[in-house]
Design an enzyme around this catalytic site. Structure first.
Site, short mmCIF file in Angstrom:
data_model
loop_
_atom_site.label_atom_id
_atom_site.label_comp_id
_atom_site.label_asym_id
_atom_site.label_seq_id
_atom_site.Cartn_x
_atom_site.Cartn_y
_atom_site.Cartn_z
N GLU A 28 0.59 10.68 -11.52
CA GLU A 28 -0.16 9.71 -10.71
C GLU A 28 -1.67 9.77 -10.98
O GLU A 28 -2.48 9.28 -10.19
CB GLU A 28 0.12 9.97 -9.24
CG GLU A 28 1.58 9.76 -8.86
CD GLU A 28 1.87 10.13 -7.43
OE1 GLU A 28 1.40 9.42 -6.53
OE2 GLU A 28 2.58 11.13 -7.21
N SER A 155 4.26 7.35 -5.72
CA SER A 155 4.02 6.08 -6.40
C SER A 155 5.29 5.44 -6.92
O SER A 155 5.26 4.61 -7.84
CB SER A 155 3.02 6.26 -7.56
OG SER A 155 1.74 6.59 -7.06
N TYR A 221 1.36 -1.53 -7.57
CA TYR A 221 0.02 -1.52 -8.14
C TYR A 221 -0.34 -2.69 -9.05
O TYR A 221 -1.53 -2.94 -9.26
CB TYR A 221 -0.18 -0.21 -8.92
CG TYR A 221 -0.01 1.02 -8.07
CD1 TYR A 221 -0.89 1.29 -7.03
CD2 TYR A 221 1.05 1.89 -8.28
CE1 TYR A 221 -0.73 2.40 -6.23
CE2 TYR A 221 1.22 3.02 -7.48
CZ TYR A 221 0.32 3.27 -6.46
OH TYR A 221 0.49 4.38 -5.67
N ARG A 260 0.31 8.76 5.40
CA ARG A 260 1.02 7.49 5.51
C ARG A 260 2.51 7.76 5.54
O ARG A 260 3.02 8.55 4.74
CB ARG A 260 0.69 6.58 4.32
CG ARG A 260 1.07 5.12 4.53
CD ARG A 260 0.98 4.31 3.25
NE ARG A 260 2.13 4.57 2.39
CZ ARG A 260 2.03 4.94 1.11
NH1 ARG A 260 0.86 5.13 0.55
NH2 ARG A 260 3.13 5.15 0.41
N ASP A 262 6.36 6.17 5.37
CA ASP A 262 7.15 5.03 4.91
C ASP A 262 8.52 5.06 5.59
O ASP A 262 9.17 6.12 5.64
CB ASP A 262 7.31 5.06 3.40
CG ASP A 262 5.98 4.94 2.66
OD1 ASP A 262 5.03 4.40 3.26
OD2 ASP A 262 5.88 5.38 1.51
N GLU A 275 9.62 8.91 3.58
CA GLU A 275 8.76 10.01 3.15
C GLU A 275 7.40 9.92 3.85
O GLU A 275 7.07 8.90 4.44
CB GLU A 275 8.56 9.99 1.64
CG GLU A 275 7.86 8.74 1.11
CD GLU A 275 7.65 8.81 -0.39
OE1 GLU A 275 6.93 9.71 -0.85
OE2 GLU A 275 8.21 7.96 -1.11
N ASN A 277 3.31 10.63 2.95
CA ASN A 277 2.31 10.86 1.91
C ASN A 277 1.06 11.45 2.55
O ASN A 277 0.44 10.81 3.41
CB ASN A 277 1.96 9.55 1.22
CG ASN A 277 3.15 8.93 0.52
OD1 ASN A 277 3.43 9.24 -0.62
ND2 ASN A 277 3.85 8.05 1.23
N GLY A 281 -2.87 6.29 -1.20
CA GLY A 281 -3.80 5.58 -2.07
C GLY A 281 -4.99 5.02 -1.30
O GLY A 281 -4.87 4.59 -0.16
#
Length: 313
Positions: A28, A155, A221, A260, A262, A275, A277, A281
């Protein structure tokens, strides 16, 4: 609910010399460099003294030379989100943003985090670890359609969706290129949501939509057709359940600062943790900055809030 106001001047006064950790050598790396660049641009606008550090093997020497007051961690993936850089910073006595060693390591490992969530009674999809000698047919018979994932990684790299034994074995080998440990998770058909957390506060939840098979690396992205919807249209009771699940997932792993979470929602309306994070990002188009902007928080203010979570007000 509006987010609390922050004391901008006090945070700026306490920040001192900031070093932004970025790059590294994980898969990443490129996204980390983009996040780091965006954060550095904000620090410059804010008038904060900072240095950008592309993390390599000389990171200890470089940090000793720079002697920062705080490290703002923008390293995504292995080495940056798994407790490694956090442990090194603790050894060097440098305060840093985000979760600590243990929470970072737990969140990075999707199996460990799911086991802890399950122990705490939090909803997460069923899964199985894959090995070279896995009975591929048995996995498909048990779960039907599955999502193949590297256990540690982000990612959406190395992730695929399969519904037959042959494809499962093939995609297992592909995922192994990103991590030696690979899992198969029961496929959940339904919308995917993402919610930013910072301390005890939540950013608005966003709904992710893509015309691709799932929300993969390209969709996140590069695909201009990707749709990030915020605020979401959801009944207040369902949104409350989702936000409570997010808070409990964050608390269960002992997280700190920005993160964050998800989440998937199935056709029956149930939510399932995917998951967490710990270094989400931070490009101008990333999920958390997008959500923050919906409640009047600029990118620069978001950076200040990330610093405040470690420095205190």
């Amino acid at each position: 609910m509006p987010m609390r106001t922050i004391n901008r001047e006090r945070i700026l006064a306490k920040a001192g010399h900031v070093v932004v950790l970025m790059g590294g050598d994980s898969p990443e790396r490129e996204i980390s460099l983009l996040s780091g660049k965006a954060v550095c641009e904000s620090l410059e606008k804010l008038g904060v003294r900072f240095d950008a550090l592309d993390v390599g093997k000389d990171v200890v020497e470089r940090l000793r030379e720079l002697n920062p007051d705080i490290a703002l961690n923008m390293l995504h993936g292995q080495g940056g989100e798994d407790g490694v850089i956090q442990g090194m910073l603790e050894m060097l006595g440098i305060p840093y943003t985000g979760s600590g060693v243990l929470a970072s390591a737990l969140a990075m490992d999707k199996v460990k985090s799911k086991l802890l969530w399950r122990q705490a009674g939090l909803n997460t999809a069923d899964f199985v670890l894959l090995q070279e000698d896995t009975d591929w047919e048995s996995v498909i018979n048990q779960f039907g359609r599955v999502v193949v994932k590297p256990v540690s990684g982000g990612s959406s790299l190395g992730i695929s969706i399969v519904d037959n034994a042959s494809a499962l074995q093939t995609e297992f080998a592909t995922a192994r290129k990103f991590d030696q440990h690979v899992m198969a998770e029961r496929y959940i058909k339904g919308p995917e949501y993402s919610t930013g957390v910072i301390g005890e506060e939540l950013f608005p939840t966003i709904l992710l939509e893509t015309d691709r098979q799932f929300f993969d690396y390209e969709a996140k992205y590069f695909d201009s057709a990707t749709r990030i919807i915020c605020p979401v249209e959801m009944e207040s009771e369902a949104l409350a359940r989702l936000e409570n699940l997010v808070r409990e997932a964050y608390s269960c792993l002992g997280c700190k600062g920005l993160a964050r979470v998800d989440v998937m929602q199935d056709e029956a309306g149930a939510f399932f943790l995917l998951e967490l994070n710990t270094v989400p990002g931070m490009t101008s188009h990333s999920f958390v900055p997008t959500a923050a902007s919906k409640v009047g928080i600029s990118f620069e203010e978001l950076v200040l809030r990330i610093l405040e979570a470690e420095l205190g007000d």
